[in-house]
Write an enzyme that holds these catalytic residues in place. Structure first.
Site, PDB file in Angstrom:
ATOM      1  CE  LYS A   1      -0.682 -11.519   7.516  1.00 23.04           C
ATOM      2  NZ  LYS A   1      -0.731 -12.934   7.862  1.00 23.04           N
TER       3      LYS A   1
ATOM      4  N   GLY B   1       6.647 -23.270  18.844  1.00 18.24           N
ATOM      5  CA  GLY B   1       7.058 -21.962  18.364  1.00 18.24           C
ATOM      6  C   GLY B   1       5.957 -20.947  18.597  1.00 18.24           C
TER       7      GLY B   1
ATOM      8  CG  ASP C   1       3.637 -15.410  11.879  1.00 17.77           C
ATOM      9  OD1 ASP C   1       2.917 -15.504  10.877  1.00 17.77           O
ATOM     10  OD2 ASP C   1       4.732 -14.832  11.867  1.00 17.77           O
TER      11      ASP C   1
ATOM     12  CE1 TYR D   1       3.588  19.163   0.197  1.00 20.04           C
ATOM     13  CE2 TYR D   1       4.364  20.596  -1.556  1.00 20.04           C
ATOM     14  CZ  TYR D   1       4.618  19.815  -0.435  1.00 20.04           C
ATOM     15  OH  TYR D   1       5.898  19.687   0.038  1.00 20.04           O
TER      16      TYR D   1
ATOM     17  CG  ASP E   1       6.454 -14.437   7.924  1.00 17.73           C
ATOM     18  OD1 ASP E   1       5.641 -15.133   8.550  1.00 17.73           O
ATOM     19  OD2 ASP E   1       6.374 -14.252   6.688  1.00 17.73           O
TER      20      ASP E   1
END
Length: 402
Positions: free
Chosen positions: A106, A208, A174, A51, A149
């Site tokens: 996922k 779809g 998908d 940092y 989705d």
């Protein structure tokens, strides 16, 4: 019946009486993933490097040479898993919060099977442009975007717009993950029965996201013909009720000019691919061509029960893990993103997807059999094979940046 939640809190904030033990809720309590540091923070010296003040050197270098962000941050190794919760598998439109367990799942699949870090992001909007704008603004933190989705037809436009605006891979699993694994299984089924794709006629139940992508991808790979059926029957040019996506589909599919119902299309067909749910009558399966293939991929109930399919088909596949030949997207997306990130690809091309399908099919090798046309997700050869093939294809197609 409503699910029983393990030890929920009551209105006062105290623990409610113990409910019967449910291992699903026990596993999910607190979520399925966490962030872990990759560098030590043991003392002030470590802190000054990780940092302030050390981090300022890295920030300045990136400001001067933006491409260094890929070397000195996690960007090139992490994927955003983005959803709006409108089309969760088997559950439908359940909203962003309810979709988070799936997105976490996922993300851990990305890590387990591809070695790729992923962050679940559920968006509180279903507006196409708002989703696009949000993801574009988040993109500097990520090396790739996996859309998940999101309901059709919005998913097609969202993916297209993001691909146009971003220079990192955008992949709607998908659609394309399902298509890639389907092609791999189909290649091996054809090989097993001594046929080639060009001689096969397929019928897809469902227009779809998955059905449209599978149809386009199989034709790209050389399939002879494919007809797609939705709830109103075969998608064909003579129908006046088609969306823009389906009109485009009608232009490239159904060379035979079929009309009527799904059952009509199945007469004499070589391949059935189910991505819609519902039930296909046994008589329609019996009317298919000899040595047919039945890929009934709806979960948890396949469109054709495997016991029925085996009466007539040479090869049977489902989306379930308790039957042979599971067509599961996890066979594709971890290796696809691992390969794309490895070479810092600007996008995922059709050639990269074809390469992934071929590599996946080749894993089966000499073990090819009617009950083994696609490997198991737990086969340790899968992700490395897909990763290598995708990376090589990205270089060959000129989208690799390293």
């Amino acid at each position: 019946m409503a699910a029983e939640i393990v030890n929920p809190r009551n209105d006062s904030g105290t623990e409610a009486p113990e409910e019967p033990f449910d291992p699903v809720f026990a596993l999910h309590r607190g979520g399925k993933m966490a962030v872990q540091a990759t560098v030590p923070l043991r003392d002030k010296d470590d802190l000054s490097l990780a940092y302030t003040p050390g981090v300022a050197k890295v920030c300045t270098a990136i400001a001067e040479q933006p491409e260094l962000v890929n070397d000195y941050t996690w960007k090139s190794q992490v994927v955003a898993v983005v959803t709006d919760g409108t089309a969760v598998l088997g559950l439908g439109d359940i909203g962003p919060e309810a979709s988070l367990p799936v997105m976490e799942g996922k993300a851990i699949l990305f890590k387990q099977f591809g070695g790729v870090d992923a962050v679940p992001i559920a968006l509180a909007t279903t507006d196409t442009d708002e989703i696009v704008e949000t993801v574009v603004r988040l993109a500097p933190s990520f090396g790739g975007v996996n859309l998940e989705d999101i309901s059709a037809p919005r998913c097609f436009e969202i993916e297209r717009k993001l691909q146009e605006r971003l220079d990192i891979p955008v992949f709607h699993d998908d659609q394309h993950g399902t298509a890639i694994v389907t092609l791999a299984a189909l290649r091996n089924a054809a090989k097993l029965t001594d046929r080639n794709l060009g001689n096969l006629r397929a019928v897809i139940s469902g227009a779809g996201a998955a059905g449209v992508a599978i149809a386009k991808f199989l034709l790209e790979a050389g399939l002879g013909d494919v007809a797609v059926a939705d709830r109103k029957g075969i998608v064909s040019r003579d129908r006046g009720d088609l969306t823009d996506v389906k009109r485009e589909l009608a232009e490239i599919t159904n060379k035979a000019g079929l009309t009527g119902s799904l059952e009509d299309a199945l007469a004499g067909a070589d391949v059935f691919i189910g991505v819609s749910g519902g039930t296909v009558p046994e008589a329609a399966v019996a009317a298919m061509a000899p040595n047919s293939f039945v890929f009934a991929m709806a979960n948890p109930n396949p469109e054709v029960h495997p016991d029925v399919a085996h009466k007539y088909a040479a090869v049977v596949a489902t989306g379930r893990s308790d039957y042979p030949n599971q067509i599961n997207n996890v066979l594709a997306f971890p290796g696809i993103f691992a390969g794309a990130l490895q070479v810092r690809a600007s996008r995922i091309t059709e050639g990269m997807k074809i390469a992934a399908a071929n590599a996946l099919a080749d894993v089966v090798g000499d073990q090819l059999a009617a009950d083994y046309v696609i490997p198991s997700p737990f086969d340790e050869r899968v992700a490395p094979a897909v990763t290598a093939a995708v990376a090589a294809a990205a270089r060959a197609e000129g989208v690799a940046r390293r």
